[in-house]
Write a protein that holds these residues in place. Sequence first.
Motif, mmCIF file in Angstrom:
data_model
loop_
_atom_site.group_PDB
_atom_site.id
_atom_site.type_symbol
_atom_site.label_atom_id
_atom_site.label_comp_id
_atom_site.label_asym_id
_atom_site.label_seq_id
_atom_site.Cartn_x
_atom_site.Cartn_y
_atom_site.Cartn_z
ATOM 1 N N HIS A 175 3.055 8.231 -8.216
ATOM 2 C CA HIS A 175 2.708 7.368 -9.271
ATOM 3 C C HIS A 175 3.351 6.279 -9.153
ATOM 4 O O HIS A 175 2.881 5.335 -10.290
ATOM 5 C CB HIS A 175 3.466 8.123 -10.499
ATOM 6 N N GLY A 176 3.093 5.621 -8.227
ATOM 7 C CA GLY A 176 3.721 4.442 -7.845
ATOM 8 C C GLY A 176 2.603 3.528 -7.957
ATOM 9 O O GLY A 176 2.263 2.214 -8.724
ATOM 10 N N ALA A 177 1.535 3.650 -7.106
ATOM 11 C CA ALA A 177 0.090 3.144 -6.991
ATOM 12 C C ALA A 177 -0.412 3.378 -8.695
ATOM 13 O O ALA A 177 -1.037 4.496 -8.733
ATOM 14 C CB ALA A 177 -1.134 3.215 -6.780
ATOM 15 N N LYS A 178 -0.830 2.510 -9.448
ATOM 16 C CA LYS A 178 -1.052 2.482 -11.497
ATOM 17 C C LYS A 178 -2.991 2.109 -11.257
ATOM 18 O O LYS A 178 -3.370 1.622 -10.297
ATOM 19 C CB LYS A 178 -0.189 1.421 -12.012
ATOM 20 N N PHE A 179 -3.416 2.956 -12.437
ATOM 21 C CA PHE A 179 -4.736 2.310 -12.798
ATOM 22 C C PHE A 179 -4.761 1.471 -13.806
ATOM 23 O O PHE A 179 -3.752 1.344 -14.671
ATOM 24 C CB PHE A 179 -5.900 3.696 -13.362
ATOM 25 N N GLY A 180 -4.865 -0.291 -13.204
ATOM 26 C CA GLY A 180 -5.250 -1.278 -14.275
ATOM 27 C C GLY A 180 -6.883 -1.777 -14.347
ATOM 28 O O GLY A 180 -7.299 -1.215 -15.185
ATOM 29 N N CYS A 181 -7.745 -2.161 -13.584
ATOM 30 C CA CYS A 181 -8.869 -2.805 -14.272
ATOM 31 C C CYS A 181 -9.999 -1.813 -13.689
ATOM 32 O O CYS A 181 -10.724 -1.642 -14.193
ATOM 33 C CB CYS A 181 -8.544 -4.450 -13.781
ATOM 34 N N GLY A 182 -9.749 -0.840 -12.456
ATOM 35 C CA GLY A 182 -11.033 -0.208 -11.516
ATOM 36 C C GLY A 182 -11.577 -0.865 -11.283
ATOM 37 O O GLY A 182 -12.506 -0.215 -10.685
ATOM 38 N N LEU A 183 -11.131 -1.658 -11.429
ATOM 39 C CA LEU A 183 -12.098 -3.198 -10.966
ATOM 40 C C LEU A 183 -11.814 -3.588 -9.454
ATOM 41 O O LEU A 183 -12.604 -4.912 -8.524
ATOM 42 C CB LEU A 183 -12.931 -4.230 -12.180
ATOM 43 N N GLY A 184 -10.885 -3.346 -8.926
ATOM 44 C CA GLY A 184 -9.984 -4.457 -7.596
ATOM 45 C C GLY A 184 -9.694 -5.836 -7.776
ATOM 46 O O GLY A 184 -9.752 -6.640 -7.213
ATOM 47 N N GLN A 185 -9.003 -6.018 -8.744
ATOM 48 C CA GLN A 185 -8.741 -7.213 -9.751
ATOM 49 C C GLN A 185 -7.563 -7.543 -9.868
ATOM 50 O O GLN A 185 -7.349 -8.570 -9.780
ATOM 51 C CB GLN A 185 -10.032 -8.089 -10.085
ATOM 52 N N CYS A 186 -7.007 -6.812 -10.537
ATOM 53 C CA CYS A 186 -5.503 -6.672 -10.541
ATOM 54 C C CYS A 186 -4.694 -6.580 -9.783
ATOM 55 O O CYS A 186 -2.987 -6.662 -10.124
ATOM 56 C CB CYS A 186 -5.221 -5.788 -12.057
ATOM 57 N N GLY A 187 -4.935 -5.528 -9.061
ATOM 58 C CA GLY A 187 -3.800 -5.158 -7.702
ATOM 59 C C GLY A 187 -2.838 -3.971 -8.169
ATOM 60 O O GLY A 187 -1.714 -3.559 -7.224
ATOM 61 N N ALA A 188 -2.757 -3.635 -9.592
ATOM 62 C CA ALA A 188 -2.120 -2.705 -9.698
ATOM 63 C C ALA A 188 -1.616 -1.387 -8.927
ATOM 64 O O ALA A 188 -1.257 -0.142 -8.426
ATOM 65 C CB ALA A 188 -2.237 -2.411 -10.952
ATOM 66 N N CYS A 189 -3.602 -0.933 -8.320
ATOM 67 C CA CYS A 189 -3.665 0.664 -7.613
ATOM 68 C C CYS A 189 -3.085 -0.098 -5.932
ATOM 69 O O CYS A 189 -3.271 1.056 -4.895
ATOM 70 C CB CYS A 189 -4.558 0.260 -7.907
ATOM 71 N N THR A 190 -2.794 -1.559 -5.179
ATOM 72 C CA THR A 190 -2.838 -1.833 -4.001
ATOM 73 C C THR A 190 -1.667 -0.747 -3.563
ATOM 74 O O THR A 190 -0.907 -0.223 -3.235
ATOM 75 C CB THR A 190 -2.074 -3.124 -3.927
ATOM 76 N N ILE B 291 -1.466 0.458 1.000
ATOM 77 C CA ILE B 291 -1.824 0.422 2.375
ATOM 78 C C ILE B 291 -2.231 1.195 3.253
ATOM 79 O O ILE B 291 -1.766 2.061 2.982
ATOM 80 C CB ILE B 291 0.010 -0.510 3.177
ATOM 81 N N VAL B 292 -3.406 1.153 3.613
ATOM 82 C CA VAL B 292 -4.468 1.390 4.612
ATOM 83 C C VAL B 292 -4.120 1.052 6.579
ATOM 84 O O VAL B 292 -4.259 0.217 5.933
ATOM 85 C CB VAL B 292 -5.630 2.284 4.030
ATOM 86 N N GLY B 293 -3.841 1.558 7.206
ATOM 87 C CA GLY B 293 -3.712 1.010 8.621
ATOM 88 C C GLY B 293 -2.171 0.436 8.264
ATOM 89 O O GLY B 293 -1.381 0.731 7.971
ATOM 90 N N ASP B 294 -3.144 -1.040 8.335
ATOM 91 C CA ASP B 294 -2.054 -2.141 8.505
ATOM 92 C C ASP B 294 -2.165 -3.024 7.057
ATOM 93 O O ASP B 294 -2.283 -4.139 7.059
ATOM 94 C CB ASP B 294 -1.755 -3.067 9.806
ATOM 95 N N ARG B 295 -3.223 -2.752 6.560
ATOM 96 C CA ARG B 295 -4.014 -3.732 5.989
ATOM 97 C C ARG B 295 -3.347 -3.194 4.203
ATOM 98 O O ARG B 295 -4.285 -1.855 3.731
ATOM 99 C CB ARG B 295 -5.658 -4.101 5.903
ATOM 100 N N PRO B 296 -3.947 -3.857 3.057
ATOM 101 C CA PRO B 296 -3.903 -4.007 1.912
ATOM 102 C C PRO B 296 -4.869 -3.909 1.302
ATOM 103 O O PRO B 296 -5.831 -4.413 1.543
ATOM 104 C CB PRO B 296 -2.815 -4.776 1.515
ATOM 105 N N VAL B 297 -5.564 -2.777 0.389
ATOM 106 C CA VAL B 297 -5.964 -2.120 -0.047
ATOM 107 C C VAL B 297 -6.424 -2.088 -1.542
ATOM 108 O O VAL B 297 -5.826 -1.356 -1.887
ATOM 109 C CB VAL B 297 -7.220 -1.061 0.818
ATOM 110 N N PHE B 298 -7.322 -1.954 -2.082
ATOM 111 C CA PHE B 298 -7.341 -1.032 -3.613
ATOM 112 C C PHE B 298 -7.820 0.309 -3.368
ATOM 113 O O PHE B 298 -9.069 0.078 -3.666
ATOM 114 C CB PHE B 298 -8.039 -2.075 -4.448
#
Length: 80
Positions: free
Chosen positions: A32-47, A49-56
């Motif tokens: 539950h560390g990643a949170k639902f925020g805007c659902g649009l990939g704008q707020c970063g609450a759901c960020t 790391i996949v591989g070596d890159r941050p993703v929404f």
Amino acid sequence: MINITVNGVRHDLDIDPSTPLLYALRNELQLHGAKFGCGLGQCGACTVIVGDRPVFSCLMPVSAIGSRPVRTIESLGTKE
């Protein structure tokens, strides 16, 4: 069946491949560390790391992960 490695642990998930990674993490893996925020990939609450890159994770379907490892906030640091 979707196979993903999250925080160093391999998981076999019987979910729709189009399911957003965020929902797989929260609902299937109880992370539950990643949170639902805007659902649009704008707020970063759901960020995460996949591989070596941050993703929404709200925008990324689990099928797009492939063999890349996923790291969540739960894997950073220790309980101490």
